[in-house]
Design an enzyme around this catalytic site. Sequence first.
Site, PDB file in Angstrom:
ATOM      1  N   ASN A  75      11.906  37.994 -46.892  1.00 52.60           N
ATOM      2  CA  ASN A  75      12.629  38.938 -47.737  1.00 52.60           C
ATOM      3  C   ASN A  75      13.036  40.161 -46.933  1.00 52.60           C
ATOM      4  O   ASN A  75      12.186  40.836 -46.348  1.00 52.60           O
ATOM      5  CB  ASN A  75      11.756  39.357 -48.925  1.00 52.60           C
ATOM      6  CG  ASN A  75      12.440  40.358 -49.825  1.00 52.60           C
ATOM      7  OD1 ASN A  75      12.329  41.564 -49.627  1.00 52.60           O
ATOM      8  ND2 ASN A  75      13.176  39.861 -50.805  1.00 52.60           N
ATOM      9  N   ASP A  95      20.378  45.886 -49.220  1.00 49.72           N
ATOM     10  CA  ASP A  95      19.972  45.531 -47.863  1.00 49.72           C
ATOM     11  C   ASP A  95      21.200  45.274 -46.981  1.00 49.72           C
ATOM     12  O   ASP A  95      22.324  45.602 -47.350  1.00 49.72           O
ATOM     13  CB  ASP A  95      19.069  44.290 -47.890  1.00 49.72           C
ATOM     14  CG  ASP A  95      17.811  44.515 -48.726  1.00 49.72           C
ATOM     15  OD1 ASP A  95      17.313  45.649 -48.742  1.00 49.72           O
ATOM     16  OD2 ASP A  95      17.349  43.553 -49.366  1.00 49.72           O
ATOM     17  N   GLY A 176      11.057  36.888 -63.723  1.00 49.11           N
ATOM     18  CA  GLY A 176      10.324  36.705 -64.967  1.00 49.11           C
ATOM     19  C   GLY A 176      10.247  35.282 -65.460  1.00 49.11           C
ATOM     20  O   GLY A 176       9.949  35.039 -66.639  1.00 49.11           O
ATOM     21  N   SER A 203       4.516  35.202 -60.045  1.00 52.01           N
ATOM     22  CA  SER A 203       3.146  35.239 -60.552  1.00 52.01           C
ATOM     23  C   SER A 203       2.709  33.935 -61.204  1.00 52.01           C
ATOM     24  O   SER A 203       1.516  33.630 -61.249  1.00 52.01           O
ATOM     25  CB  SER A 203       2.979  36.398 -61.540  1.00 52.01           C
ATOM     26  OG  SER A 203       3.894  36.284 -62.612  1.00 52.01           O
ATOM     27  N   CYS A 441      25.277  32.578 -96.965  1.00 54.84           N
ATOM     28  CA  CYS A 441      23.873  32.716 -96.553  1.00 54.84           C
ATOM     29  C   CYS A 441      23.041  31.565 -97.100  1.00 54.84           C
ATOM     30  O   CYS A 441      22.162  31.029 -96.416  1.00 54.84           O
ATOM     31  CB  CYS A 441      23.307  34.046 -97.055  1.00 54.84           C
ATOM     32  SG  CYS A 441      24.219  35.502 -96.505  1.00 54.84           S
TER      33      CYS A 441
END
Length: 525
Positions: A75, A95, A176, A203, A441
């Site tokens: 990275n 970067d 995520g 994670s 509805c």
Amino acid sequence: MSDAMAVDYSLYLVTDSTEAVLGNKDLATVVRDSINGGVTIVQYRDKMSETAELIGMAKRLRSITSSLKVPLLINDRLDVALAVGADGVHIGQDDMAVTAARKLLGPEAIIGVTCSTLSEARMAVVGGASYIGIGTVFATPTKENTKSIIGILGVRAILQDLACSKEQVKTVAIGGINTSNVQRVIYQSQSTSKALDGVAIVSGIIAAPDPRSAAMHLKTLMKSPPALAVGLSIGASTSVRDLLVKIPDVVSEVRRTKPLCHNMTNLVVQNFAANAVLCIGGSPIMANFGEEAEYLARHGGSLVINMGTVTPEGIANYLLALKAYNHDGVPVLFDPVGAGATQTRREALKSIMAAGYFHVIKGNESEIKAVLGQTDLQQKGVDSSSSSSPLEKASLVKELAVKERNVVILTGATDYLSDGDRTYSVNNGSTYLSKITGSGCVLGSTVAAYMSAHKSDRLLATLAAMLVYEIAAERAAERSDVKGPGTFVPALLDELYNITEETSTGNTEWLKAAKVEAIDMNSNA
């Protein structure tokens, strides 16, 4: 260096050396175990360590990845990549430029770029990126300065744009992603002509007690569609006769199974909708508190999210419920009431659509256009006027169904229905339906109950619900005791019940009133 186009990006591991994620485990051991579990490419990411430490760990990782024939990327730090002979780098928007990195690393290096907008993705392709990391998809603690959460819809927009590019580039969704959402990310992000090549996990593997098992589990999930994908019968017969002959069984199935129909709808129509669901054999619950959804979804019924009343608290509850029902793969119908009427409603629509997957979207023409992102200034309140031709309306429902990979209903004097593969018009109903509050509805609640009972063909279930509801309206309007809209409502409930009971005894005469036509969209696609 590796051939960038031949790289397997499917299960892309991004490392995290922080104690909060890695704990007291050895990173090199975690990486080895994760590769043995199915990880196909590794990015070493460490923003905290000094250069000497980075090089030391990168050398250990390089030894492991080389022996297991998996690419290693670094990275941001080209100097570290060069020092350890890594296969390439992954760089962000702040970067080094892709062109500069390419000059330093050579033509065979794998160079990835994080992109969250169409323009960033286009620039990365022009600059010579090997792959694009699309995101951030969901909010994540692994990046402190997340500039943009783009959601699954943002991923799909970039994929659709890249599909038009002359230069082919690989894509990985980043941010995520974990076991709870990986299937939905892959499924819902797919455009008509381009799908993701991989997903990046942090994670979900690094923090797992057993990284090898975690990787294996993710790999298994990625190979199978999510539970919410059930019911799209692409390639099924388009014959109206073939569909109509199956409808009595669907009607009886609702009566027999008594499916739970969870309605999150406006207060004006709750009583009407609940009674209608009871009349067709369902079991309604009118619950607008999102915290209940996790428990209600376990019953395997269905959910209706009706955007009739828009408040911040209401939207928050919708999102909680949507997450719970998507998690369990339970059918969800979205009724974007008045979606194009105000800026507040347009923003609410954007938030709700970005939060999950809807098995069916039902709306009038203005509302369907709002979901598609088309500007429509003709909507006044929840009503809609139209100058569109029948073919244009049919095209709208097919376009949205293809885009969302679901079933779409466009209501009006003539209704249109599509799952992206099959498209139909339904010309039943009564003018009284436009003279009473909440008729649309209540149709949504009816469709949701039918979806819950008949999950194998979502379009068939939807068509069955539409015909029961609209033919019941025709029968109610013809009754001698109906003098106007006030007496029409109870008569409509009676006829919903009567059709259901008649069908259960084998009497399907009512179905002869069906006015359904298949629309061949192939020549107009």
